[in-house]
Design an enzyme around this catalytic site. Structure first.
Site, PDB file in Angstrom:
ATOM      1  N   ALA A   1      65.648  31.575  21.652  1.00  0.00           N
ATOM      2  CA  ALA A   1      67.494  32.650  21.828  1.00  0.00           C
ATOM      3  C   ALA A   1      68.315  32.044  22.554  1.00  0.00           C
ATOM      4  O   ALA A   1      69.512  32.060  22.111  1.00  0.00           O
ATOM      5  CB  ALA A   1      66.897  34.354  22.413  1.00  0.00           C
TER       6      ALA A   1
ATOM      7  N   THR B   1      72.731  31.526  22.837  1.00  0.00           N
ATOM      8  CA  THR B   1      73.221  32.115  23.342  1.00  0.00           C
ATOM      9  C   THR B   1      74.617  31.186  23.950  1.00  0.00           C
ATOM     10  O   THR B   1      75.427  32.261  24.412  1.00  0.00           O
ATOM     11  CB  THR B   1      72.334  32.523  24.725  1.00  0.00           C
ATOM     12  OG1 THR B   1      71.997  31.360  25.363  1.00  0.00           O
ATOM     13  CG2 THR B   1      71.291  33.257  24.864  1.00  0.00           C
TER      14      THR B   1
ATOM     15  N   PHE C   1      69.641  39.900  22.755  1.00  0.00           N
ATOM     16  CA  PHE C   1      68.815  41.612  22.271  1.00  0.00           C
ATOM     17  C   PHE C   1      67.685  41.863  23.357  1.00  0.00           C
ATOM     18  O   PHE C   1      67.825  43.500  24.127  1.00  0.00           O
ATOM     19  CB  PHE C   1      68.536  42.018  21.118  1.00  0.00           C
ATOM     20  CG  PHE C   1      67.355  41.923  20.368  1.00  0.00           C
ATOM     21  CD1 PHE C   1      66.619  42.701  20.863  1.00  0.00           C
ATOM     22  CD2 PHE C   1      66.679  40.943  20.129  1.00  0.00           C
ATOM     23  CE1 PHE C   1      64.989  42.603  20.465  1.00  0.00           C
ATOM     24  CE2 PHE C   1      65.758  40.606  19.526  1.00  0.00           C
ATOM     25  CZ  PHE C   1      64.924  41.770  19.478  1.00  0.00           C
TER      26      PHE C   1
ATOM     27  N   HIS D   1      62.030  33.948  11.471  1.00  0.00           N
ATOM     28  CA  HIS D   1      61.837  35.247  11.761  1.00  0.00           C
ATOM     29  C   HIS D   1      62.862  35.547  10.601  1.00  0.00           C
ATOM     30  O   HIS D   1      63.719  36.857  11.080  1.00  0.00           O
ATOM     31  CB  HIS D   1      62.614  35.282  13.470  1.00  0.00           C
ATOM     32  CG  HIS D   1      61.506  35.667  14.536  1.00  0.00           C
ATOM     33  ND1 HIS D   1      61.699  35.929  15.446  1.00  0.00           N
ATOM     34  CD2 HIS D   1      60.244  35.424  14.003  1.00  0.00           C
ATOM     35  CE1 HIS D   1      60.407  35.273  16.235  1.00  0.00           C
ATOM     36  NE2 HIS D   1      59.388  35.715  15.421  1.00  0.00           N
TER      37      HIS D   1
ATOM     38  N   CYS E   1      67.569  44.050  -1.571  1.00  0.00           N
ATOM     39  CA  CYS E   1      67.251  45.385  -2.070  1.00  0.00           C
ATOM     40  C   CYS E   1      65.618  45.792  -2.195  1.00  0.00           C
ATOM     41  O   CYS E   1      65.076  44.374  -3.102  1.00  0.00           O
ATOM     42  CB  CYS E   1      67.523  45.750  -3.390  1.00  0.00           C
ATOM     43  SG  CYS E   1      66.523  47.633  -3.938  1.00  0.00           S
TER      44      CYS E   1
ATOM     45  N   CYS F   1      64.774  47.038  -6.139  1.00  0.00           N
ATOM     46  CA  CYS F   1      64.634  45.712  -7.332  1.00  0.00           C
ATOM     47  C   CYS F   1      64.681  44.119  -7.286  1.00  0.00           C
ATOM     48  O   CYS F   1      64.755  43.536  -7.231  1.00  0.00           O
ATOM     49  CB  CYS F   1      65.881  46.283  -7.698  1.00  0.00           C
ATOM     50  SG  CYS F   1      67.479  45.464  -7.133  1.00  0.00           S
TER      51      CYS F   1
ATOM     52  N   CYS G   1      71.793  49.824  -2.744  1.00  0.00           N
ATOM     53  CA  CYS G   1      71.691  48.539  -4.221  1.00  0.00           C
ATOM     54  C   CYS G   1      72.114  50.058  -5.005  1.00  0.00           C
ATOM     55  O   CYS G   1      71.933  50.867  -5.316  1.00  0.00           O
ATOM     56  CB  CYS G   1      70.306  48.102  -4.662  1.00  0.00           C
ATOM     57  SG  CYS G   1      71.115  47.503  -5.528  1.00  0.00           S
TER      58      CYS G   1
ATOM     59  N   ILE H   1      71.478  24.002  27.044  1.00  0.00           N
ATOM     60  CA  ILE H   1      70.826  23.166  25.988  1.00  0.00           C
ATOM     61  C   ILE H   1      72.047  22.269  25.274  1.00  0.00           C
ATOM     62  O   ILE H   1      71.640  21.229  24.486  1.00  0.00           O
ATOM     63  CB  ILE H   1      70.337  24.139  25.116  1.00  0.00           C
ATOM     64  CG1 ILE H   1      69.390  22.976  23.978  1.00  0.00           C
ATOM     65  CG2 ILE H   1      71.197  25.089  24.042  1.00  0.00           C
ATOM     66  CD1 ILE H   1      68.181  23.794  23.534  1.00  0.00           C
TER      67      ILE H   1
HETATM   68 ZN    ZN Z   1      68.104  47.462  -5.981  1.00  0.00          ZN
END
Ligand code: ZN
Length: 249
Positions: A24, A28, A35, A121, A129, A132, A150, A231
């Protein structure tokens, strides 16, 4: 005795097999707060801790509240790659950096031009969706008023790994392979306390572990170079190779 910055510059100059692993703290500096570190703020506004809201169960049961928190705390559509992202993309173009392994979902390494990016991640730029499987852009998520739906009626879910969900095994394997084969491993912006970070760097077999983090990490004593600094500034300074910034910008 040379300082960490100077030594890192030499290490980067000498190697063409560097892997970067970031957390993280890399984002930043692009104005994306972790979070987890925003305690005061979310406690006032949200009825649950972030780990609860960002869990699979919570998403299924309270998608509206999930999206409210997600848009508020995790999506930062105006954020731009910082000096760290840009320096890493440059090192890859020079053939020095083989992979970026990141725990961030903001897509900034790819925006900066990095190609071999392993997003452990997932990415907020990918959404799909749940019924589908149709793909949706980040814009679709941002522009939806409440829960993005969707046309088929399914709920659209971000392709990010929520709490309770397992990491993609193929991505983990790619990350392990890259780290295992690396000559130099540069770790930045993570305290290395959270899974999978700590486990992953144990696969490193080389003898040049570089840690760049503003605060102490659990692995400082194993590192060859420890730099407690920004960094972005650190990588920017260390990645400038002679001749790179000549007259031909
Ligand atoms: Zn869908």
């Amino acid at each position: 005795m040379k300082d960490g910055h100077e030594r890192l510059k030499e290490v980067i100059k000498e190697s063409d097999n560097i892997v970067f692993f970031g957390g993280a703290g890399v984002s930043t500096e692009s104005g994306i707060p972790d979070f987890r570190s925003a305690d005061g703020l979310y406690n006032m506004k949200y009825a649950y801790p972030p780990e609860t809201i960002l869990s699979h169960t919570f998403f299924l049961r309270h998608a509206s509240e999930f999206y409210s928190f997600y848009r508020d705390k995790l999506l930062h559509p105006g954020a731009k790659p910082n000096k760290a992202h840009i320096a890493l993309a440059g090192l890859e173009r020079q053939g020095k950096l083989k992979a970026v392994v990141t725990q961030n979902v903001d897509g900034l390494h790819i925006l900066a031009g990095s190609v071999n990016v392993i997003e452990l991640h997932g990415s907020a730029y990918r959404n799909y969706c749940m019924l589908c499987g149709k793909s949706y852009s980040l814009d679709y998520i941002i522009s939806s008023d409440d829960v993005p739906i969707c046309p088929c009626g399914g709920t659209v879910k971000p392709d990010v790994v929520l709490f309770e969900e397992v990491l993609d095994q193929q991505l983990m394997d790619r990350a392990v392979q890259a780290i295992r084969k690396a000559e130099v491993l540069v770790v930045g912006g993570t305290s290395l306390n959270v899974y999978p970070a700590a486990g992953l760097i144990q696969h490193y077999k080389g003898n040049m572990l570089v840690l760049i983090n503003k605060t102490e990490t659990a692995y400082d004593r194993y590192a060859n170079i420890v730099i407690r600094d920004s960094i972005g500034e650190t990588l920017d300074k260390a990645a400038i190779m002679p001749g790179m910034h000549g007259w031909k910008q």
